[in-house]
Design a protein around this motif. Structure first.
Motif, PDB file in Angstrom:
ATOM      1  N   ASP A 316       0.826  -1.210   0.000  1.00 18.19           N
ATOM      2  CA  ASP A 316       0.000   0.000   0.000  1.00 18.19           C
ATOM      3  C   ASP A 316       0.857   1.255   0.000  1.00 18.19           C
ATOM      4  O   ASP A 316       0.547   2.242  -0.689  1.00 18.19           O
ATOM      5  N   ARG A 317       1.928   1.225   0.775  1.00 22.06           N
ATOM      6  CA  ARG A 317       2.809   2.395   0.828  1.00 22.06           C
ATOM      7  C   ARG A 317       3.511   2.609  -0.517  1.00 22.06           C
ATOM      8  O   ARG A 317       3.666   3.743  -0.992  1.00 22.06           O
ATOM      9  N   ILE A 322       3.800   5.768  -5.831  1.00 20.13           N
ATOM     10  CA  ILE A 322       3.662   5.838  -7.294  1.00 20.13           C
ATOM     11  C   ILE A 322       2.565   6.820  -7.685  1.00 20.13           C
ATOM     12  O   ILE A 322       2.734   7.655  -8.586  1.00 20.13           O
ATOM     13  N   VAL A 323       1.431   6.745  -6.998  1.00 23.18           N
ATOM     14  CA  VAL A 323       0.314   7.652  -7.311  1.00 23.18           C
ATOM     15  C   VAL A 323       0.720   9.109  -7.050  1.00 23.18           C
ATOM     16  O   VAL A 323       0.416  10.009  -7.845  1.00 23.18           O
ATOM     17  N   ALA A 324       1.428   9.359  -5.951  1.00 22.68           N
ATOM     18  CA  ALA A 324       1.862  10.722  -5.646  1.00 22.68           C
ATOM     19  C   ALA A 324       2.828  11.238  -6.704  1.00 22.68           C
ATOM     20  O   ALA A 324       2.771  12.408  -7.105  1.00 22.68           O
ATOM     21  N   ALA A 325       3.721  10.374  -7.195  1.00 16.87           N
ATOM     22  CA  ALA A 325       4.676  10.790  -8.229  1.00 16.87           C
ATOM     23  C   ALA A 325       3.957  11.136  -9.528  1.00 16.87           C
ATOM     24  O   ALA A 325       4.292  12.139 -10.199  1.00 16.87           O
ATOM     25  N   ILE A 326       2.973  10.333  -9.900  1.00 12.53           N
ATOM     26  CA  ILE A 326       2.220  10.618 -11.127  1.00 12.53           C
ATOM     27  C   ILE A 326       1.449  11.921 -10.988  1.00 12.53           C
ATOM     28  O   ILE A 326       1.383  12.729 -11.926  1.00 12.53           O
ATOM     29  N   GLN A 327       0.875  12.169  -9.822  1.00 10.99           N
ATOM     30  CA  GLN A 327       0.119  13.402  -9.615  1.00 10.99           C
ATOM     31  C   GLN A 327       1.022  14.631  -9.686  1.00 10.99           C
ATOM     32  O   GLN A 327       0.648  15.666 -10.253  1.00 10.99           O
ATOM     33  N   ILE A 328       2.227  14.524  -9.147  1.00 16.00           N
ATOM     34  CA  ILE A 328       3.185  15.650  -9.216  1.00 16.00           C
ATOM     35  C   ILE A 328       3.566  15.918 -10.671  1.00 16.00           C
ATOM     36  O   ILE A 328       3.633  17.078 -11.111  1.00 16.00           O
ATOM     37  N   ALA A 329       3.806  14.851 -11.438  1.00 15.80           N
ATOM     38  CA  ALA A 329       4.160  15.027 -12.848  1.00 15.80           C
ATOM     39  C   ALA A 329       3.024  15.675 -13.629  1.00 15.80           C
ATOM     40  O   ALA A 329       3.255  16.535 -14.493  1.00 15.80           O
ATOM     41  N   ILE A 330       1.793  15.302 -13.332  1.00 13.38           N
ATOM     42  CA  ILE A 330       0.640  15.899 -14.025  1.00 13.38           C
ATOM     43  C   ILE A 330       0.504  17.371 -13.668  1.00 13.38           C
ATOM     44  O   ILE A 330       0.255  18.222 -14.542  1.00 13.38           O
ATOM     45  N   ASN A 331       0.667  17.700 -12.414  1.00 13.10           N
ATOM     46  CA  ASN A 331       0.520  19.094 -11.990  1.00 13.10           C
ATOM     47  C   ASN A 331       1.552  20.014 -12.645  1.00 13.10           C
ATOM     48  O   ASN A 331       1.263  21.188 -12.907  1.00 13.10           O
ATOM     49  N   HIS A 332       2.737  19.512 -12.920  1.00 13.23           N
ATOM     50  CA  HIS A 332       3.794  20.346 -13.504  1.00 13.23           C
ATOM     51  C   HIS A 332       3.770  20.354 -15.037  1.00 13.23           C
ATOM     52  O   HIS A 332       4.373  21.241 -15.642  1.00 13.23           O
TER      53      HIS A 332
END
Length: 398
Positions: A316-317, A322-332
């Motif tokens: 789970d961790r 992975i989800v947090a990394a994808i979200q950061i890439a999308i935001n930038h």
């Protein structure tokens, strides 16, 4: 400026033989030269005749008159025949519910379901039925209704189910019941499930009649069995909406029914059921303008190293990272855009471009009035309709 066509009413006193000629004449409105029957030629005063249109597209062929009227409707109370010139065959109206049903029922995944309960469906204007492209795989159960009071619920039952295991009951045009008998493989246990398909019309409906009293009646009849209510109640309440949602007075009666028969709402509180035109403005991702190079850079930088988690908590961790990394890439890498109240799902740059082109050619044809300008506008107009229709349908599916 083009003149509007004027409907002309001509009252004639003719014999029965002459009226038969007028009613049973050629379908194309042309006289039958081989017939020995007398022909009627009508003439109007000069001040009632239409001036010739200046449009280059008109006048090439005689306009066909729609003759699909019964003979009894061509006479008034005095028995005189009434002819209305300029009436044409009516076009089929655009009905959104029919297109939604066509998209839903033609989806191959629909074959995986056993029962479909629909509300606010499209009704055939000529007979008491609805759109049914899955005739060979589903039984359609449509309640009896009339054109003035159409039915608004129906069931589709998969033909794979044993017909002896269920029974359809029609209570009203807005309330139908499906009584299902379920038997375990070893035939030791038999249980019954009753599905109620309900539509409660909104307050703005003409001749509105609430279905809650009928629902209470059928719930009492099947009390003791497992019951499922599926439907559209058109009622607002904070139990299945936002805490700030306005409450309809009729919702209290529905709450009483839920408590009386110990029902449980399966609709989570706060869910957006219908996102109408009064939705607030918000920022959304502009996926069409995503910077793929920037996205790859941030994914390489932010994604965690590949590892094999041994425990559930570690897995789970790892997924969270992975989800947090994808979200950061999308935001930038993806720009934000403001959602407009007038935006339509599926509207693209191609739709805007073809719309502007068709409008430009329409103005050009209004100035020039030539065969070439009209043909260019006609082609662009037809193409605009196809492009926009396909884009909006795709947006609805997504």
């Amino acid at each position: 400026m083009r003149e509007k066509s004027i409907s002309k009413r001509v009252t004639l006193s003719v014999t029965s033989a002459e009226s038969a000629v007028m009613i049973n004449g050629s379908q194309r409105g042309r006289p039958n030269t081989n017939s020995t029957r007398p022909l009627l030629i009508l003439s109007l005063p000069p001040n009632r005749q239409n001036t010739r249109s200046k449009s280059p597209t008109k006048g090439r062929a005689p306009k066909r008159i729609y003759t699909g009227v019964m003979a009894g409707n061509l006479q008034d109370e005095n028995g005189d025949i009434i002819i209305v010139e300029g009436s044409q065959r009516p076009r089929r109206p655009y009905i959104p519910s029919r297109r939604v049903m066509a998209t839903l029922l033609r989806d191959p995944k629909i074959q995986e379901y056993d029962i479909l309960a629909l509300q606010e469906l499209w009704r055939n204007p000529f007979t008491s039925t609805t759109h049914n492209p899955i005739l060979y795989s589903f039984h359609l159960y449509f309640p009896k209704d009339s054109k003035e009071a159409p039915a608004r619920v129906c069931f589709f039952v998969n033909r794979k189910l044993d017909p002896n295991s269920w029974r359809f009951t029609e209570h009203t045009r807005d309330l139908t019941i499906l009584d299902i008998t379920i038997q375990t493989p070893n035939a030791n246990t038999i249980s019954k499930i009753v599905i109620h398909n309900v539509y409660n019309p909104p307050k703005s409906s003409d001749h509105r009649e609430s279905c809650l009293s009928y629902l209470r009646t059928v719930l009492t009849v099947y009390n003791g069995k497992e019951q499922i209510i599926i439907g559209d109640f058109n009622l607002h309440y904070e139990l299945w909406g936002d805490p700030t949602t306005r409450t309809d007075p009729e919702s209290d009666e529905l709450i009483d029914i839920i408590e009386e028969f110990q029902l449980v709402s399966l609709l989570p509180a706060g869910i957006v059921i219908y996102d109408d035109k009064n939705r607030p403005e918000r920022d959304i991702q502009d996926w069409a303008r995503i910077d793929e190079k920037e996205l790859r850079i941030y994914l390489v930088r932010e994604l965690p190293t590949i590892r094999c988690p041994k425990t559930k908590s570690a897995l789970d961790r790892y997924i969270g990272e992975i989800v947090a990394a994808i979200q950061i890439a999308i935001n930038h890498s993806t720009l934000l855009k403001r959602w407009s109240l007038r935006a339509r799902a599926g509207w693209s740059a191609e739709c805007k471009e073809i719309h502007l082109e068709a409008r430009r050619l329409k103005h050009q044809n209004s100035r020039e009035h030539t065969e070439q300008s009209w043909e260019a506008y006609r082609i662009a107009r037809n193409r605009k309709g196809r492009v926009i229709r396909r884009a909006l349908l795709q947006g609805h599916r997504e």
